[in-house]
Scaffold this active site. Structure first.
Site, PDB file in Angstrom:
ATOM      1  N   CYS A  28       4.123   4.781  24.666  1.00  8.84           N
ATOM      2  CA  CYS A  28       4.115   5.277  23.285  1.00  8.84           C
ATOM      3  C   CYS A  28       2.925   4.701  22.488  1.00  8.84           C
ATOM      4  CB  CYS A  28       5.445   4.889  22.637  1.00  8.84           C
ATOM      5  SG  CYS A  28       5.529   5.069  20.859  1.00  8.84           S
ATOM      6  N   CYS A  31       3.701   3.040  19.153  1.00 11.25           N
ATOM      7  CA  CYS A  31       4.382   1.757  19.354  1.00 11.25           C
ATOM      8  C   CYS A  31       3.359   0.633  19.470  1.00 11.25           C
ATOM      9  CB  CYS A  31       5.247   1.797  20.606  1.00 11.25           C
ATOM     10  SG  CYS A  31       6.604   2.989  20.547  1.00 11.25           S
TER      11      CYS A  31
END
Length: 104
Positions: A28, A31
């Site tokens: 991600c 993230c």
């Protein structure tokens, strides 16, 4: 910053402190963008336990807290979720949201 697992998340949430849990995954990009911001907040905010849980390695916690998108940050007080933030934010905006949630 605490690294949580499906087995340890309940123990951390039982603390008297306010806990911010970052639900994230290695794949991600947002993230990874928010990770340094969370590291800074963890160092700057006494009384706030900032923790992370990898949803690929710990799917039970993600399911239990209905995490559908990453990153998802959930703020807990007394073991109960009080605020959820989905997606990356600049530090100032993230702090404003956290402060607003804690003031309620």
């Amino acid at each position: 910053m605490l690294q949580l697992t499906d087995e340890t998340i309940a123990e951390v949430l039982r603390r008297d402190e306010v806990v911010l849990v970052d639900f994230w995954a290695q794949w991600c990009p947002p993230c990874h963008m928010i990770a340094p911001v969370l590291d800074e907040i963890a160092k700057e905010r006494a009384g706030l336990v900032v923790s992370k849980i990898n949803t690929d390695e710990n799917p039970t916690a993600a399911r239990d807290y209905q995490v559908m998108s990453l990153p998802t940050l959930i703020l807990f007080r007394d073991g109960m979720p009080i605020h959820t933030i989905v997606g990356a934010r600049p530090k100032a905006r993230l702090l404003a949201e956290l402060d607003d949630a804690l003031a309620r």
